[in-house]
Design a protein around this motif. Structure first.
Motif, PDB file in Angstrom:
ATOM      1  N   UNK A  70      29.272   3.263  11.372  1.00 17.81           N
ATOM      2  CA  UNK A  70      28.948   4.657  11.650  1.00 17.81           C
ATOM      3  C   UNK A  70      28.744   4.875  13.152  1.00 17.81           C
ATOM      4  N   UNK A  71      29.343   5.935  13.688  1.00 17.00           N
ATOM      5  CA  UNK A  71      29.108   6.217  15.112  1.00 17.00           C
ATOM      6  C   UNK A  71      28.753   7.686  15.326  1.00 17.00           C
ATOM      7  N   UNK A  72      28.219   8.297  14.270  1.00 18.44           N
ATOM      8  CA  UNK A  72      27.872   9.706  14.435  1.00 18.44           C
ATOM      9  C   UNK A  72      26.785   9.886  15.496  1.00 18.44           C
ATOM     10  N   UNK A  73      25.982   8.840  15.681  1.00 17.76           N
ATOM     11  CA  UNK A  73      24.911   8.947  16.683  1.00 17.76           C
ATOM     12  C   UNK A  73      25.463   9.040  18.095  1.00 17.76           C
ATOM     13  N   UNK A  74      26.704   8.609  18.292  1.00 15.87           N
ATOM     14  CA  UNK A  74      27.247   8.586  19.652  1.00 15.87           C
ATOM     15  C   UNK A  74      28.116   9.801  19.936  1.00 15.87           C
ATOM     16  N   UNK A  75      28.059  10.788  19.048  1.00 16.55           N
ATOM     17  CA  UNK A  75      28.958  11.942  19.207  1.00 16.55           C
ATOM     18  C   UNK A  75      28.801  12.596  20.569  1.00 16.55           C
ATOM     19  N   UNK A  76      27.549  12.682  21.007  1.00 16.79           N
ATOM     20  CA  UNK A  76      27.327  13.365  22.276  1.00 16.79           C
ATOM     21  C   UNK A  76      27.970  12.621  23.444  1.00 16.79           C
ATOM     22  N   UNK A  77      27.985  11.293  23.358  1.00 14.83           N
ATOM     23  CA  UNK A  77      28.586  10.526  24.445  1.00 14.83           C
ATOM     24  C   UNK A  77      30.081  10.786  24.529  1.00 14.83           C
ATOM     25  N   UNK A  78      30.712  10.983  23.402  1.00 13.50           N
ATOM     26  CA  UNK A  78      32.129  11.330  23.420  1.00 13.50           C
ATOM     27  C   UNK A  78      32.336  12.636  24.165  1.00 13.50           C
ATOM     28  N   UNK A  79      31.483  13.594  23.839  1.00  9.74           N
ATOM     29  CA  UNK A  79      31.606  14.894  24.502  1.00  9.74           C
ATOM     30  C   UNK A  79      31.422  14.736  26.003  1.00  9.74           C
ATOM     31  N   UNK A  80      30.411  13.940  26.347  1.00  5.86           N
ATOM     32  CA  UNK A  80      30.093  13.757  27.755  1.00  5.86           C
ATOM     33  C   UNK A  80      31.281  13.151  28.503  1.00  5.86           C
ATOM     34  N   UNK A  81      31.850  12.134  27.906  1.00  9.98           N
ATOM     35  CA  UNK A  81      32.916  11.422  28.595  1.00  9.98           C
ATOM     36  C   UNK A  81      34.195  12.259  28.651  1.00  9.98           C
ATOM     37  N   UNK A  82      34.314  13.196  27.716  1.00 12.09           N
ATOM     38  CA  UNK A  82      35.555  13.973  27.712  1.00 12.09           C
ATOM     39  C   UNK A  82      35.656  14.868  28.933  1.00 12.09           C
ATOM     40  N   UNK A  83      34.560  15.063  29.639  1.00 10.03           N
ATOM     41  CA  UNK A  83      34.634  15.886  30.839  1.00 10.03           C
ATOM     42  C   UNK A  83      35.033  15.057  32.055  1.00 10.03           C
ATOM     43  N   UNK A  84      35.208  13.748  31.872  1.00  6.61           N
ATOM     44  CA  UNK A  84      35.521  12.876  32.996  1.00  6.61           C
ATOM     45  C   UNK A  84      36.861  13.258  33.621  1.00  6.61           C
ATOM     46  N   UNK A  85      36.958  13.015  34.907  1.00  9.53           N
ATOM     47  CA  UNK A  85      38.197  13.362  35.596  1.00  9.53           C
ATOM     48  C   UNK A  85      39.289  12.342  35.274  1.00  9.53           C
ATOM     49  N   UNK A  86      38.889  11.136  34.980  1.00  9.25           N
ATOM     50  CA  UNK A  86      39.880  10.096  34.711  1.00  9.25           C
ATOM     51  C   UNK A  86      40.550  10.328  33.368  1.00  9.25           C
ATOM     52  N   UNK A  87      41.854  10.246  33.387  1.00  8.49           N
ATOM     53  CA  UNK A  87      42.585  10.539  32.159  1.00  8.49           C
ATOM     54  C   UNK A  87      42.308   9.495  31.081  1.00  8.49           C
ATOM     55  N   UNK A  88      42.135   8.247  31.497  1.00  9.11           N
ATOM     56  CA  UNK A  88      41.914   7.228  30.469  1.00  9.11           C
ATOM     57  C   UNK A  88      40.559   7.431  29.804  1.00  9.11           C
ATOM     58  N   UNK A  89      39.564   7.843  30.577  1.00  5.93           N
ATOM     59  CA  UNK A  89      38.265   8.146  29.980  1.00  5.93           C
ATOM     60  C   UNK A  89      38.405   9.282  28.971  1.00  5.93           C
ATOM     61  N   UNK A  90      39.087  10.285  29.404  1.00  5.96           N
ATOM     62  CA  UNK A  90      39.281  11.461  28.568  1.00  5.96           C
ATOM     63  C   UNK A  90      39.975  11.070  27.262  1.00  5.96           C
ATOM     64  N   UNK A  91      40.989  10.242  27.419  1.00  5.29           N
ATOM     65  CA  UNK A  91      41.775   9.835  26.260  1.00  5.29           C
ATOM     66  C   UNK A  91      40.882   9.136  25.233  1.00  5.29           C
ATOM     67  N   UNK A  92      40.077   8.199  25.721  1.00 10.14           N
ATOM     68  CA  UNK A  92      39.183   7.489  24.805  1.00 10.14           C
ATOM     69  C   UNK A  92      38.178   8.446  24.178  1.00 10.14           C
ATOM     70  N   UNK A  93      37.646   9.323  25.014  1.00  4.36           N
ATOM     71  CA  UNK A  93      36.629  10.237  24.494  1.00  4.36           C
ATOM     72  C   UNK A  93      37.213  11.127  23.406  1.00  4.36           C
ATOM     73  N   UNK A  94      38.394  11.656  23.663  1.00  2.80           N
ATOM     74  CA  UNK A  94      38.994  12.543  22.678  1.00  2.80           C
ATOM     75  C   UNK A  94      39.391  11.777  21.416  1.00  2.80           C
ATOM     76  N   UNK A  95      39.881  10.581  21.604  1.00  4.21           N
ATOM     77  CA  UNK A  95      40.268   9.817  20.411  1.00  4.21           C
ATOM     78  C   UNK A  95      39.035   9.523  19.552  1.00  4.21           C
ATOM     79  N   UNK A  96      37.945   9.147  20.230  1.00  2.00           N
ATOM     80  CA  UNK A  96      36.746   8.847  19.439  1.00  2.00           C
ATOM     81  C   UNK A  96      36.258  10.108  18.735  1.00  2.00           C
ATOM     82  N   UNK A  97      36.422  11.248  19.401  1.00  2.00           N
ATOM     83  CA  UNK A  97      36.033  12.496  18.740  1.00  2.00           C
ATOM     84  C   UNK A  97      36.918  12.751  17.525  1.00  2.00           C
ATOM     85  N   UNK A  98      38.215  12.567  17.725  1.00  2.00           N
ATOM     86  CA  UNK A  98      39.146  12.845  16.633  1.00  2.00           C
ATOM     87  C   UNK A  98      38.908  11.920  15.451  1.00  2.00           C
ATOM     88  N   UNK A  99      38.519  10.684  15.750  1.00  3.57           N
ATOM     89  CA  UNK A  99      38.351   9.730  14.658  1.00  3.57           C
ATOM     90  C   UNK A  99      37.001   9.849  13.980  1.00  3.57           C
TER      91      UNK A  99
END
Lengths: 918, 205
Positions: A70-99
């Motif tokens: 379970x990673x529902x507790x980390x949902x906010x971190x995904x959101x936080x990282x999705x604002x990163x300027x780096x595309x790879x960070x964004x990619x991971x953040x969005x993927x974790x959100x989608x999953x």
């Protein structure tokens, strides 16, 4: 020097390290290792360093996705990282959100809105694609509402990949927020004319999904689809267009006529199997009235069946089962291949073939087919064997055995099925044995014969799957013992020592059946040896056979075995009956101390009876009179009474039987109910399933009704309706109203049919005493044994197919966009595509304008509510010019009621929406 | 639409799980286990379809195919064509083959994110986007070019730089030039910059 942050990022485990370590963990310690890794991640993810957070999130997403952590507790971190300027960070953040985000419950999704909006309008195509795929995964009504303008812009993006993805994303947005259809639909439709295959494929795919729910709304687009069908050569696109036509053609017969030709052409010229199969399926499901096309399609199906590829064979069989619903001859034509498939190595193919074979079962071939199938079942593995048996039972039992003509054969066949080595369908067989016994009188003698064989066979007792069948067999043997050739052997079988292998409930049935057999033998014995003083004279007859035949207890002896009972008489001597009684006593004696309640009770019953009759038997053996005479009299009367009660013919009971019972005089129903209410208080009484829907309102409703009951003198309309409601809910406490049943004064037998005309016995069969007394043999006057059934209540309710509300909303919006308010739907399939002059060249300001202009319409329609919500929550919108528009809009909404009329007037005057379809 | 895509190995270990409608993680694992139970009981050379009514409800089909040690599983409903799904699976595998050059299970094990990227280029929200493996491969290529160095390599350079600290201490110019070059060429990540900045500011210089 900021050591920790540096050391963290230097020595932090990367995802590769994690995977490697996971692969090296010895089996069994994995959960512990993961728990440790999660602990690490929990620390790392809190880091302010985006790189550290990124790595942690990457690992966490991996563990979530593949190890179910379970990673529902980390949902906010995904959101936080999705604002990163780096595309790879964004990619991971969005993927974790989608999953990991649950669109319905993850509340931080709202925080993602802004980031998504930014990325959707970013010039970087990768970022846009990423945001689109995330949006499609986690779309919820709020996101859909807030991001519709961005999506609208992307629908005409010049980058093909982006536009493709936007079209695919639109589906989720439409579903979540039907109002977006109004905004985006025209642009989606425009894309139907796009020459790029990718875009065409995406948009056709979208329409095939949309037509799945409410196809009628999309009829106006038929010309576009037709053009694609004729012009396009791409398999993927054609498959999807065929899917659309499969939905549209049944709605508009002319459309079917028009498309059937190109479809046939595609079917015969194109090579791709997938496309050919889709053509076949479309024709068979939606254009079955075009005979030549169906013929062609069935020909293709045959080709599929002849292929070696098991997939094609399987799909071919499936296609045949589509035809089978409408046109059984197509299946019969291919019977050879279907039967051959029954022995295929693939269980899918076998099952499909089995289903098809069962489709072609009719009165004429049922025996032959069952013969083939049972021999197959003996050869095949246990699983498939039981599938076969299940299908046979289902098909033969369908609609009160409508395909069965020779019940004697079927009863024998049931016995045979029960003996199939792998048989696990005991319950079904047992049900049918008993059911046939009750419903089909003419089958009873054969049934008794079959069940005798089952009960007598000691080998069957050891097989637990047989127990249900044995219980049924024992019951049948006991219930219809008068049809048995030799009650003694049945008695022995019922009491054989191996019955200790049975489960207590089955054993209880055995003992009770033994009780019935004993009763019958005693009765027959008394009848044979009885004199005038011991039995009522009316019942005495020199010949037992005719007596039984004309007995007023509804016993029947079939013509086939006139000697069956007379053979019993030969054996009925005092010695033999005494031996029988002794046998029962010896075998059941120990069971009187059984731990099992049912067994104990049944055996005590039998023993009690034996106690009663034994002195009489012994007495008559001793030729004793005087003292014994009185006892004998009472004993024989008792025997007669019990026998009478046992020999009453049991019939199937209609579900509605209870309603037909009239209320006896002097039954104070209301008083009792009041008492019940006081006594039981808030105890929830078990309700019948048909009432279970109203369970939540139970107490409230009943208290209402109670109060109504107390002040019953004033029959206001409200109180009567409440009372009626109460009556409906608690129907089980109410007998039918007196006046409706005024015609009958007596309790009718539960299975008494309503229809009294025996000749009209299509639904109901008359079982009056009259017909039996006059000795009519239904089997002679009718071609097929009668099966007792009821036309009411026993039919299972077909659940009504409800289309989702959301789908309705979408189609409503689509209708509005496609047709405007005035346009008529009739024969709209010949119209031209929308040219959407209004929306194409305008950007977000334009959208707001549409919103505004369409607002008046929405107010009067069912979208009013959704609209309102939209305005309220989007007032918080940070987008400035958008906000202004919305504000003016929502103030307008505030005055909605007062302006309603004005709006309507305005609408009438305002430039009518150009008819896009002309 | 397509309801889900699963890759698992012949031991039942999932390598990729993607559902297009939300499923809680425990449910996903449960589904994978039940699907594996069905798949591993199936012989070779039988049809690729499996009835999954009990798992996903009516009208949902499952098609699978074995490639070496891996099961590829597509779950979809009646608005997709069964044979087309097999073709799509082929496209997916071909793309993997192109992106990893002779793909094997380990590639998929260690490239969790890249496999997701590839899948996202083929299917979006349950809708088929692209059916040409060349197109997908080039799109994925473009994406990975836009990304910085693989992170392990990045960390490696990091470690290298720090271990050479004493050497670099001797020649500050080289350090600055090296760091600038690395940063430019590989779009080197922020932490190295901040570290260098710290070093510049502190006693090292």
């Amino acid at each position: 020097m900021k050591g920790p942050s540096l050391m963290d990022s230097l020595f932090q485990r990367s995802i590769d390290d994690l995977i490697k370590a996971l692969r090296l963990t010895p089996p069994g310690t994995e959960p512990a290792f993961i728990a440790k890794a999660i602990e690490e991640i929990r620390l790392e993810i809190k880091s302010t360093d985006p790189q550290t957070k990124f790595l942690a999130l990457q690992k966490l997403t991996y563990l979530h996705s593949l190890h179910g952590h379970d990673m529902s507790w980390a949902a906010f971190h995904s959101v936080e990282l999705s604002s990163s300027a780096s595309h790879s960070h964004k990619r991971t953040a969005y993927l974790s959100a989608a999953l990991s985000f649950n669109p319905a419950t993850t509340d931080v999704i709202l925080l993602l809105t802004h980031h998504l909006r930014k990325d959707l309008s970013s010039p970087n195509a990768h970022a846009v694609s990423l945001a689109l795929s995330t949006l499609s995964s986690i779309c919820n009504p709020d996101l859909a509402r807030d991001l519709t303008p961005e999506l609208f812009t992307l629908l005409s993006s010049s980058k093909i990949t982006v536009r493709k993805k936007a079209i695919a994303t639109v589906l989720g947005v439409f579903k979540q927020y039907p109002d977006s259809v109004r905004v985006c639909f025209k642009r989606v439709v425009e894309n139907l004319e796009n020459l790029d295959l990718g875009i065409l494929s995406a948009v056709v795919g979208l329409f095939s999904e949309l037509t799945e729910n409410e196809p009628r709304s999309y009829l106006p687009l038929a010309p576009e689809f037709y053009k694609i069908l004729v012009d396009c050569k791409n398999n993927w696109v054609l498959i999807k267009v065929l899917k659309i036509f499969a939905k549209l053609a049944p709605l508009e017969p002319r459309l079917g006529k028009r498309v059937v030709e190109p479809i046939c052409e595609i079917m015969s010229t194109m090579g791709a199997k997938s496309l050919v199969f889709e053509c076949v399926r479309t024709i068979l499901t939606s254009m079955s009235e075009h005979d030549s096309a169906v013929k062609l399609a069935v020909g293709k199906v045959r080709e599929f069946l002849l292929e070696d590829d098991p997939n094609l064979k399987y799909l071919g069989l499936q296609a045949l089962s589509i035809v089978a619903q409408k046109n059984i001859s197509a299946v019969v034509e291919n019977k050879d291949l279907v039967v051959k498939s029954l022995s295929d190595s693939d269980i899918n193919i076998r099952l499909e073939a089995l289903r098809l074979v069962m489709c072609i079962v009719s009165e004429d071939n049922v025996m032959e087919i069952c013969r083939i199938l049972i021999s197959h079942s003996l050869k095949s593995d246990p699983e498939f064997c039981n599938e076969i048996l299940g299908f046979i039972l289902l098909t033969c039992g369908r609609n009160y055995y409508e395909v069965i003509f020779y019940f004697d054969w079927y009863v024998l066949f049931l016995g045979e099925m029960a003996r199939v080595p792998h048989c696990q369908k005991g319950d079904e067989i047992a049900t049918q044995l008993i059911d046939i016994g009750m419903r089909v009188k003419d089958a009873r003698s054969q049934l008794v014969h079959v069940t005798r064989d089952l009960v007598i066979d000691p080998a069957l007792l050891g097989n637990p799957f047989m127990h249900a069948v044995l219980a049924a067999a024992a019951w049948v043997s006991g219930e219809y013992i008068m049809l048995s050739r030799n009650p003694f052997e049945i008695m022995e079988a019922l009491l054989q020592p191996r019955t200790s292998l049975l489960s207590p409930s089955v054993r209880a049935v055995y003992i009770h059946s033994a009780f019935k057999v004993l009763m019958f033998c005693m009765y027959s014995y008394l009848r044979l040896n009885g004199d005038d003083s011991s039995l009522p004279s009316t019942l005495i007859d020199s010949e037992l056979v005719s007596d039984v035949e004309l007995d007023d207890q509804n016993m029947i002896v079939t013509n086939g075995q006139p000697l069956s009972t007379s053979s019993v008489i030969d054996h009925l001597t005092q010695e033999s009956i005494l031996a029988l009684v002794n046998l029962a006593e010896i075998n059941l004696g120990p069971l009187a101390g059984s731990n099992e309640l049912e067994v104990l009770e049944r055996s005590t019953n039998v023993l009690g009876l034996i106690k009663l009759i034994k002195p009489m038997l012994l007495g008559s053996l001793d030729n004793g009179e005087g003292d014994q005479a009185k006892g004998e009299l009472t004993a024989s009367e008792t025997v007669k009474m019990i026998f009478d009660s046992c020999s009453e013919d049991l019939g199937p009971v209609s579900v509605n039987a209870q309603e037909r019972v009239p209320i006896p005089d002097g039954l104070g129903l209301k008083e009792n109910l009041d008492d019940l209410e006081e006594i039981c208080g808030d105890v929830k009484l078990p309700l019948l399933t048909s009432f279970s829907l109203v369970r939540p309102q139970y107490t409230e409703a009943s208290s209402n009704a109670d109060s109504q009951g107390k002040e019953e003198s004033e029959p206001s309309s409200e109180s009567t309706s409440l009372l009626a409601e109460h009556r409906k809910r608690h129907g089980l406490y109410y007998l039918a109203l007196g006046n409706t049943m005024a015609t009958s004064n007596d309790y009718p037998p539960a299975h008494d049919p309503k229809d009294k005309v025996a000749d009209e016995a299509e639904d109901l069969v008359k079982l009056t005493e009259k017909s039996l007394i006059t000795g009519k043999k239904p089997s002679q006057s009718k071609p097929r044994p009668v099966v007792v059934k009821f036309d009411d209540g026993e039919v299972t309710n077909v659940t009504t197919d409800r289309t989702g509300i959301k789908a309705d909303l979408i189609s409503g919006a689509v209708n509005k966009v496609l047709l405007g308010d005035e346009a008529t739907t009739s024969s709209s399939s010949r119209r031209k595509p929308p040219k959407s002059r209004r929306v194409t060249d305008e950007s977000s300001a334009g959208i707001a304008k549409i919103d505004q202009s369409e607002h008046s319409k929405a107010g009067s329609k069912h979208h009013g509510h959704g609209k309102e919500r939209r305005h309220q929550s989007s007032a918080k919108d940070k987008d400035h010019d958008h906000k202004d528009k919305q504000k003016s809009d929502s103030t307008a909404h505030g005055k909605h009621r007062s302006r309603h009329r004005a709006d309507k007037a305005l609408e009438a005057q305002a430039p009518v929406i150009p008819d896009f379809l002309l | 639409m397509i309801r889900g895509v699963i890759i698992m190995n012949d031991q039942g270990k999932p390598r990729l799980i993607k559902f297009y409608e939300f499923q809680p993680p425990e449910k996903q694992q449960e589904l994978v286990r039940s699907i594996y139970r069905v798949l591993c009981s199936r012989a070779e050379n039988v049809s690729n379809f499996v009835k999954v009514d009990s798992l996903f409800g009516p009208d949902v089909r499952l098609v699978y195919k074995t490639f070496a040690t891996l099961y590829f599983v597509f779950i979809f409903d009646k608005s997709e064509n069964e044979l087309a799904m097999i073709d799509l699976m082929q496209v997916f595998v071909e793309t993997l083959n192109k992106c990893f050059r002779e793909v094997c299970e380990l590639d998929i094990v260690f490239n969790f994110y890249k496999v997701h990227t590839i899948l996202d280029e083929i299917i979006l929200g349950g809708q088929v986007l692209e059916t040409s493996s060349e197109e997908v491969a080039s799109a994925v290529d473009a994406i990975s070019r836009s990304l910085p160095l693989p992170l392990s390599l990045c960390a490696y350079v990091c470690a290298l730089v720090s271990s050479c600290e004493w050497v670099l201490r001797c020649n500050r110019h080289i350090l600055v030039q090296l760091s600038l070059r690395v940063g430019k060429e590989w779009q080197f990540h922020d932490s190295i910059y901040s570290w260098l900045a710290e070093m510049i500011a502190t006693e090292l210089w």
